[in-house]
Motif scaffolding. Structure first.
Motif, PDB file in Angstrom:
ATOM      1  N   SER A   1     -10.680 -97.758  82.938  1.00 45.24           N
ATOM      2  CA  SER A   1     -11.051 -96.426  83.214  1.00 45.24           C
ATOM      3  C   SER A   1     -12.100 -96.170  81.961  1.00 45.24           C
ATOM      4  O   SER A   1     -12.074 -97.048  80.885  1.00 45.24           O
ATOM      5  CB  SER A   1      -9.820 -95.454  82.935  1.00 45.24           C
ATOM      6  N   ALA A   2     -13.074 -95.106  82.130  1.00 44.28           N
ATOM      7  CA  ALA A   2     -13.792 -94.770  81.083  1.00 44.28           C
ATOM      8  C   ALA A   2     -13.187 -93.698  80.257  1.00 44.28           C
ATOM      9  O   ALA A   2     -13.648 -93.299  79.000  1.00 44.28           O
ATOM     10  CB  ALA A   2     -15.114 -94.095  81.737  1.00 44.28           C
TER      11      ALA A   2
ATOM     12  N   ARG B   1     -14.278 -93.590  85.940  1.00 42.08           N
ATOM     13  CA  ARG B   1     -12.622 -93.268  86.201  1.00 42.08           C
ATOM     14  C   ARG B   1     -12.021 -92.448  85.096  1.00 42.08           C
ATOM     15  O   ARG B   1     -12.542 -92.894  83.917  1.00 42.08           O
ATOM     16  CB  ARG B   1     -11.949 -94.585  86.587  1.00 42.08           C
ATOM     17  N   VAL B   2     -11.475 -91.377  85.412  1.00 41.79           N
ATOM     18  CA  VAL B   2     -10.732 -90.448  84.400  1.00 41.79           C
ATOM     19  C   VAL B   2      -9.368 -90.445  84.837  1.00 41.79           C
ATOM     20  O   VAL B   2      -9.117 -90.112  85.930  1.00 41.79           O
ATOM     21  CB  VAL B   2     -11.394 -89.346  84.668  1.00 41.79           C
ATOM     22  N   LEU B   3      -8.438 -90.775  83.641  1.00 41.44           N
ATOM     23  CA  LEU B   3      -7.294 -90.675  83.909  1.00 41.44           C
ATOM     24  C   LEU B   3      -6.700 -89.279  83.299  1.00 41.44           C
ATOM     25  O   LEU B   3      -6.771 -89.105  82.204  1.00 41.44           O
ATOM     26  CB  LEU B   3      -6.263 -91.622  83.073  1.00 41.44           C
ATOM     27  N   ASP B   4      -6.180 -88.433  84.226  1.00 43.89           N
ATOM     28  CA  ASP B   4      -5.692 -87.134  83.804  1.00 43.89           C
ATOM     29  C   ASP B   4      -4.108 -86.898  83.786  1.00 43.89           C
ATOM     30  O   ASP B   4      -3.360 -86.990  84.799  1.00 43.89           O
ATOM     31  CB  ASP B   4      -6.198 -86.285  84.948  1.00 43.89           C
ATOM     32  N   LEU B   5      -3.642 -87.139  82.601  1.00 48.59           N
ATOM     33  CA  LEU B   5      -2.320 -86.994  82.195  1.00 48.59           C
ATOM     34  C   LEU B   5      -1.793 -85.563  81.948  1.00 48.59           C
ATOM     35  O   LEU B   5      -0.695 -85.115  81.567  1.00 48.59           O
ATOM     36  CB  LEU B   5      -1.916 -87.828  80.820  1.00 48.59           C
ATOM     37  N   THR B   6      -2.614 -84.505  82.222  1.00 49.00           N
ATOM     38  CA  THR B   6      -2.373 -83.130  81.610  1.00 49.00           C
ATOM     39  C   THR B   6      -1.435 -82.452  82.797  1.00 49.00           C
ATOM     40  O   THR B   6      -1.376 -82.910  84.037  1.00 49.00           O
ATOM     41  CB  THR B   6      -3.601 -82.418  81.445  1.00 49.00           C
ATOM     42  N   ARG B   7      -0.954 -81.372  82.643  1.00 44.14           N
ATOM     43  CA  ARG B   7      -0.457 -80.443  83.500  1.00 44.14           C
ATOM     44  C   ARG B   7      -0.942 -78.988  83.320  1.00 44.14           C
ATOM     45  O   ARG B   7      -1.645 -78.563  82.276  1.00 44.14           O
ATOM     46  CB  ARG B   7       1.137 -80.221  83.014  1.00 44.14           C
ATOM     47  N   LEU B   8      -0.788 -78.189  84.422  1.00 47.24           N
ATOM     48  CA  LEU B   8      -1.032 -76.713  84.408  1.00 47.24           C
ATOM     49  C   LEU B   8      -2.608 -76.561  84.344  1.00 47.24           C
ATOM     50  O   LEU B   8      -3.264 -77.295  85.029  1.00 47.24           O
ATOM     51  CB  LEU B   8      -0.427 -76.106  83.135  1.00 47.24           C
TER      52      LEU B   8
END
Length: 381
Positions: free
Chosen positions: A86-87, A7-14
């Motif tokens: 998450s990893a 599991r990957v948590l993606d807090l990015t934008r654009l």
């Protein structure tokens, strides 16, 4: 898939972080795109397909979307609970922002010692530019890559591909994440990855910097692979259109000179000075004598390292691109498949709608319907 169960948590934008996590998602990772309740503003960048940006869709397939207000205590705690399970966590804020949110490395590492945290920024976590605002054009300008791009007597020309964003902020962080995951799998602790888009752009100048360091002249429009030699450049064709010539090896150059009936140019492959000017002028005259289509027919099947310069609208129908199945049109817009072919079921999910999977994801950490309703009412989700 290689990353199934990760599991990957993606807090990015654009663009940069989205490209990075798409690479992981395509390999099977469960990428959860964590967005503010108003969403990643790339969702609204035109052109839109059914109310959602075609640009957003191009970068966010195979992901799930969760909305969380991380400035609320409840939202912060939910994110930390997800991080425990998450990893990887990827974020693209300026240095210090995650700490102010209560999501700094020390906090995350304490909650999950095996977590890999990747921070993608313009200039890195330290140095005098660490907190400086910027975009791809600024990072490639600072790296020196922009200064080398363009004609010898003209101004620098912006690259049409976002080199720092995609390379330094997408591809290279993904490689670093995969390496860190291998380390964790071998029994090591999680780690913090400091990914700088400027650093990435500089690293791609290794050959230019090495050449300059070795005493070679390197400047805009005057490099081994950018305009210095007649055997490696772009030529205009009759009636419009351009042809690329990359005949670096002597055997390819000799074959090309034979094909264009100019054996006298064989000895001028790497000529500079007046002889170089003569070689360039001769080749310009040769290619200007025929249309691009005529050159395609004449050079077809020959080992001369020459190809027409395609316009964007021609790429999808090129026989090699079509045979490789690189570009397709889905109901979410035009899509480019992973550069390295994967198994047929690699595409599992359409680009998500805003918060499309919030209930599903939160249920995985024990948030029931009643609690979810309360969180929605409070503006947390």
């Amino acid at each position: 898939m290689p990353l199934t169960g990760i599991r990957v948590l993606d807090l990015t934008r654009l663009l940069p972080g989205a490209f990075c996590t798409m690479l992981l998602a395509d390999l099977g990772a469960d990428v959860v795109k964590v967005e503010e309740p108003i969403g990643d503003y790339m969702r609204w960048a035109p052109p839109l397909v059914d109310g959602q940006s075609a640009l957003f869709n191009a970068l966010n397939r195979n992901k799930r979307s969760l909305t969380l207000n991380l400035k609320s205590e409840a939202g912060l705690e939910l994110l930390l609970r997800l991080a425990e399970r998450s990893a990887v966590l990827v974020e693209g804020n300026r240095p210090g922002v995650m700490e102010r949110l209560g999501l700094g490395w020390d906090v995350l590492h304490a909650r999950n010692p095996k977590l890999v945290m990747c921070s993608i920024t313009g200039y890195g976590q330290d140095g005098p530019f660490a907190s400086r605002a910027g975009h791809d054009i600024n990072y490639v300008a600072t790296s020196g890559a922009l200064g080398l791009n363009g004609d010898r007597d003209g101004p620098p020309v912006p690259l049409s591909v976002q080199l720092a964003d995609v390379g330094g902020g997408g591809l290279q962080p993904a490689v670093a994440i995969l390496g860190a995951l291998v380390g964790v799998e071998r029994g090591g602790p999680g780690r913090r990855i400091d990914a700088s888009m400027m650093d990435g752009a500089v690293s791609w100048l290794a050959l230019a910097l090495a050449a300059r360091g070795g005493g070679e002249h390197v400047s805009r429009g005057d490099q081994r692979l950018a305009g210095r030699h007649a055997c490696y450049r772009i030529y205009a064709c009759k009636g419009g259109g351009y042809y690329s010539v990359g005949a670096l090896e002597p055997k390819f150059w000799a074959a090309l000179c034979e094909a264009i009936d100019r054996p006298d140019l064989v000895e001028l492959q790497f000529a500079e000075g007046p002889e170089g000017v003569r070689a360039h002028a001769a080749m310009e005259s040769v290619f200007a004598s025929k249309t691009r289509s005529e050159w395609e027919a004449k050079l077809a099947g020959l080992d001369v390292c020459c190809e027409p310069v395609l316009e964007l609208d021609e790429v999808a129908s090129h026989p090699q691109v079509a045979a490789r199945g690189l570009i397709s049109r889905a109901h979410t817009g035009v899509e480019v498949r992973p550069a390295v072919p994967l198994r047929p079921d690699w595409r599992r999910l359409d680009p998500p709608g805003l918060g499309e999977h919030s209930a599903e994801i939160l249920s995985e950490i024990g948030v029931g319907d009643e609690r979810l309703a309360a969180l929605r009412k409070a503006g947390v989700v």
